[in-house]
Structure formats: C-alpha cells, structure tokens
Enzyme design. Structure first.
Site, PDB file in Angstrom:
ATOM      1  N   PRO A   1       0.799  -1.226   0.000  1.00  0.00           N
ATOM      2  CA  PRO A   1       0.000   0.000   0.000  1.00  0.00           C
ATOM      3  C   PRO A   1       0.833   1.278   0.000  1.00  0.00           C
ATOM      4  O   PRO A   1       1.885   1.345   0.633  1.00  0.00           O
ATOM      5  CB  PRO A   1      -0.825  -0.106   1.283  1.00  0.00           C
ATOM      6  CG  PRO A   1      -0.115  -1.095   2.134  1.00  0.00           C
ATOM      7  CD  PRO A   1       0.541  -2.051   1.187  1.00  0.00           C
ATOM      8  N   ASN A   2       0.311   2.252  -0.700  1.00  0.00           N
ATOM      9  CA  ASN A   2       0.850   3.613  -0.801  1.00  0.00           C
ATOM     10  C   ASN A   2       2.119   3.721  -1.648  1.00  0.00           C
ATOM     11  O   ASN A   2       2.599   4.825  -1.898  1.00  0.00           O
ATOM     12  CB  ASN A   2       1.104   4.225   0.592  1.00  0.00           C
ATOM     13  CG  ASN A   2      -0.174   4.309   1.397  1.00  0.00           C
ATOM     14  OD1 ASN A   2      -1.164   4.855   0.914  1.00  0.00           O
ATOM     15  ND2 ASN A   2      -0.198   3.744   2.593  1.00  0.00           N
TER      16      ASN A   2
ATOM     17  N   HIS B   1      12.493  -2.886   2.188  1.00  0.00           N
ATOM     18  CA  HIS B   1      11.979  -1.538   2.469  1.00  0.00           C
ATOM     19  C   HIS B   1      12.912  -0.510   1.864  1.00  0.00           C
ATOM     20  O   HIS B   1      14.136  -0.691   1.878  1.00  0.00           O
ATOM     21  CB  HIS B   1      11.877  -1.307   3.982  1.00  0.00           C
ATOM     22  CG  HIS B   1      10.945  -2.276   4.634  1.00  0.00           C
ATOM     23  ND1 HIS B   1       9.581  -2.139   4.556  1.00  0.00           N
ATOM     24  CD2 HIS B   1      11.180  -3.425   5.307  1.00  0.00           C
ATOM     25  CE1 HIS B   1       9.015  -3.161   5.186  1.00  0.00           C
ATOM     26  NE2 HIS B   1       9.965  -3.962   5.646  1.00  0.00           N
TER      27      HIS B   1
ATOM     28  N   ALA C   1       3.068  -0.531   5.108  1.00  0.00           N
ATOM     29  CA  ALA C   1       2.666  -0.516   6.526  1.00  0.00           C
ATOM     30  C   ALA C   1       2.106  -1.859   6.998  1.00  0.00           C
ATOM     31  O   ALA C   1       2.093  -2.134   8.205  1.00  0.00           O
ATOM     32  CB  ALA C   1       1.647   0.595   6.757  1.00  0.00           C
TER      33      ALA C   1
ATOM     34  N   GLU D   1      11.839  -9.742   2.437  1.00  0.00           N
ATOM     35  CA  GLU D   1      11.112  -8.517   2.791  1.00  0.00           C
ATOM     36  C   GLU D   1      12.031  -7.330   2.534  1.00  0.00           C
ATOM     37  O   GLU D   1      13.183  -7.342   2.978  1.00  0.00           O
ATOM     38  CB  GLU D   1      10.735  -8.582   4.277  1.00  0.00           C
ATOM     39  CG  GLU D   1      10.007  -7.339   4.765  1.00  0.00           C
ATOM     40  CD  GLU D   1       9.856  -7.344   6.296  1.00  0.00           C
ATOM     41  OE1 GLU D   1       9.624  -8.405   6.895  1.00  0.00           O
ATOM     42  OE2 GLU D   1       9.999  -6.258   6.882  1.00  0.00           O
TER      43      GLU D   1
ATOM     44  N   TYR E   1      11.300   8.796   1.199  1.00  0.00           N
ATOM     45  CA  TYR E   1      11.284   7.775   0.150  1.00  0.00           C
ATOM     46  C   TYR E   1      11.929   8.204  -1.168  1.00  0.00           C
ATOM     47  O   TYR E   1      12.054   7.396  -2.088  1.00  0.00           O
ATOM     48  CB  TYR E   1       9.837   7.325  -0.103  1.00  0.00           C
ATOM     49  CG  TYR E   1       9.191   6.743   1.136  1.00  0.00           C
ATOM     50  CD1 TYR E   1       9.697   5.580   1.719  1.00  0.00           C
ATOM     51  CD2 TYR E   1       8.099   7.359   1.751  1.00  0.00           C
ATOM     52  CE1 TYR E   1       9.138   5.054   2.868  1.00  0.00           C
ATOM     53  CE2 TYR E   1       7.516   6.832   2.898  1.00  0.00           C
ATOM     54  CZ  TYR E   1       8.048   5.684   3.450  1.00  0.00           C
ATOM     55  OH  TYR E   1       7.488   5.157   4.591  1.00  0.00           O
TER      56      TYR E   1
ATOM     57  N   ASN F   1       7.752  -5.732  -0.628  1.00  0.00           N
ATOM     58  CA  ASN F   1       7.684  -4.572   0.258  1.00  0.00           C
ATOM     59  C   ASN F   1       6.231  -4.456   0.725  1.00  0.00           C
ATOM     60  O   ASN F   1       5.389  -3.924  -0.003  1.00  0.00           O
ATOM     61  CB  ASN F   1       8.121  -3.299  -0.480  1.00  0.00           C
ATOM     62  CG  ASN F   1       8.148  -2.104   0.463  1.00  0.00           C
ATOM     63  OD1 ASN F   1       7.613  -2.168   1.583  1.00  0.00           O
ATOM     64  ND2 ASN F   1       8.753  -1.013   0.042  1.00  0.00           N
TER      65      ASN F   1
ATOM     66  N   ARG G   1      13.300   4.411  12.489  1.00  0.00           N
ATOM     67  CA  ARG G   1      12.158   5.323  12.398  1.00  0.00           C
ATOM     68  C   ARG G   1      11.267   5.172  13.638  1.00  0.00           C
ATOM     69  O   ARG G   1      11.762   4.833  14.706  1.00  0.00           O
ATOM     70  CB  ARG G   1      11.412   5.067  11.080  1.00  0.00           C
ATOM     71  CG  ARG G   1      12.315   5.370   9.863  1.00  0.00           C
ATOM     72  CD  ARG G   1      11.591   5.160   8.554  1.00  0.00           C
ATOM     73  NE  ARG G   1      10.420   6.041   8.434  1.00  0.00           N
ATOM     74  CZ  ARG G   1       9.457   5.881   7.527  1.00  0.00           C
ATOM     75  NH1 ARG G   1       9.547   4.869   6.653  1.00  0.00           N
ATOM     76  NH2 ARG G   1       8.426   6.699   7.484  1.00  0.00           N
TER      77      ARG G   1
ATOM     78  N   ARG H   1       5.244  11.110  -2.418  1.00  0.00           N
ATOM     79  CA  ARG H   1       4.883  10.804  -1.040  1.00  0.00           C
ATOM     80  C   ARG H   1       6.111  10.933  -0.135  1.00  0.00           C
ATOM     81  O   ARG H   1       7.106  10.236  -0.365  1.00  0.00           O
ATOM     82  CB  ARG H   1       4.373   9.367  -1.022  1.00  0.00           C
ATOM     83  CG  ARG H   1       4.337   8.706   0.300  1.00  0.00           C
ATOM     84  CD  ARG H   1       4.145   7.218   0.206  1.00  0.00           C
ATOM     85  NE  ARG H   1       3.968   6.697   1.539  1.00  0.00           N
ATOM     86  CZ  ARG H   1       4.306   5.486   1.931  1.00  0.00           C
ATOM     87  NH1 ARG H   1       4.799   4.628   1.061  1.00  0.00           N
ATOM     88  NH2 ARG H   1       4.130   5.117   3.172  1.00  0.00           N
TER      89      ARG H   1
HETATM   90  C1  DQA Z   1       8.143   1.095   3.823  1.00  0.00           C
HETATM   91  C2  DQA Z   1       8.231   1.334   5.320  1.00  0.00           C
HETATM   92  C3  DQA Z   1       6.862   1.185   5.958  1.00  0.00           C
HETATM   93  O1  DQA Z   1       6.947   1.439   7.360  1.00  0.00           O
HETATM   94  C4  DQA Z   1       5.895   2.184   5.358  1.00  0.00           C
HETATM   95  O2  DQA Z   1       4.606   2.014   5.912  1.00  0.00           O
HETATM   96  C5  DQA Z   1       5.863   2.133   3.886  1.00  0.00           C
HETATM   97  C6  DQA Z   1       7.115   1.994   3.161  1.00  0.00           C
HETATM   98  C7  DQA Z   1       9.503   1.333   3.119  1.00  0.00           C
HETATM   99  O3  DQA Z   1       9.631   0.884   1.985  1.00  0.00           O
HETATM  100  O4  DQA Z   1      10.401   1.969   3.680  1.00  0.00           O
HETATM  101  O5  DQA Z   1       4.816   2.272   3.275  1.00  0.00           O
HETATM  102  O6  DQA Z   1       7.784  -0.261   3.606  1.00  0.00           O
END
Ligand code: DQA
Length: 151
Positions: free
Chosen positions: A16-17, A106, A83, A104, A29, A80, A113, A24
C-alpha cells in the site's frame, strides 16, 4: 536443437501507498516514482538474465491472492509490504503458506524510524529483510534470491 533453459522468474510485490512514490514523503522515500523503480528493476533483470513481474496493490486481499498465485511460476518473491509489515498476520501467513522464498524489503531503514515501524510481523517467515537502500533494497533482495537458487 537443445531448448534454451527458461530464466528464473521472480515476483516483485509492492504494498500500500507505494503507488505514490515520487510524491509521497519524498524526504524519506525519495523522488523516484514506482514506474521508474520498476524500470530500474527490469534493467537489472535484463543484465542478470532473470525475469521479473512487478505488481502493486493497496489491498491486503489482492496481495494475498498474488502471493498464492505465484506458487505456480515464481522462484522467489521480493516483497515490500508497506505498513502491512507492522501488523498483517494475514500476509505473514500467506508468505509462510506458499513456501516460495521471500525477501522482505523496504526503501527506508525501518529500524531507525518510529517505534511501530521497528516491528515486522512478516520478517520471521522471510529468508531475510533488507532496508534503507532505496531502490537497491529490491536489487539486493533479487541478488539474494538468485544466489540462494544457485546453491
Ligand atoms: C516502507 C516502510 C513502511 O513502514 C511504510 O509504511 C511504507 C514503506 C519502506 O519501503 O520503507 O509504506 O515499507
């Protein structure tokens, strides 16, 4: 004539996102869009002689469906979970269920963080967790899966 061996195929799954990358929270990021990130990964795949299929969803169930579906074709998954990383037992169970090696990844370093981001409920069922390298987190994830496959 001998048939050419088909290249290893990997699922790159963005949660998501991540569709909003580039606009964003750019201080965290960066300014690379999801399309640019996927292009970079496709360029790496070409040089590494692998095939990747990249998908993004804002929906937990859709991510689960794609994890299930990749059992039939993928040698590994670079995931990835956004959240969902921090609380989705459903995604954790899906990764555990499919028995396709999953890394996994990120973009940011979640260990540096907010407190809630330090916890990953998915990490324990993955081969490894890689973060803090931006787009290179995904590339390193792919390299790790490729190395593992050769052993
Ligand atoms: C993320 C880190 C997560 O905590 C966050 O909610 C994201 C992006 C990252 O790629 O750093 O959406 O997965």
């Amino acid at each position: 004539m001998a048939k050419k061996a088909s290249p290893a195929r990997y699922l790159v799954l963005h949660g998501p996102n991540l569709n909003l990358l580039g606009m964003r929270e750019t201080e965290i990021y960066g300014t690379m869009t999801l399309a640019q990130l996927n292009r970079e990964l496709q360029a790496f795949a070409k040089t590494a002689k692998i095939a990747i299929r990249a998908r993004q969803s804002n929906h937990e169930g859709e991510l689960i469906d794609w994890l299930h579906e990749c059992r039939t074709w993928a040698s590994g998954v670079v995931f990835n979970p956004g959240a969902y990383t921090h609380y989705s037992y459903a995604l954790r169970d899906a990764v555990a269920a499919i028995q396709v090696p999953t890394v996994e990844v990120h973009l940011s370093d979640i260990s540096k963080r907010e407190d809630f981001r330090r916890v990953s409920v998915i990490k324990a069922v993955c081969v490894d967790q890689i973060g803090g390298l931006g787009a290179d987190s995904y590339v390193e994830g792919l390299k790790l899966l490729m190395k593992r496959r050769k052993k």
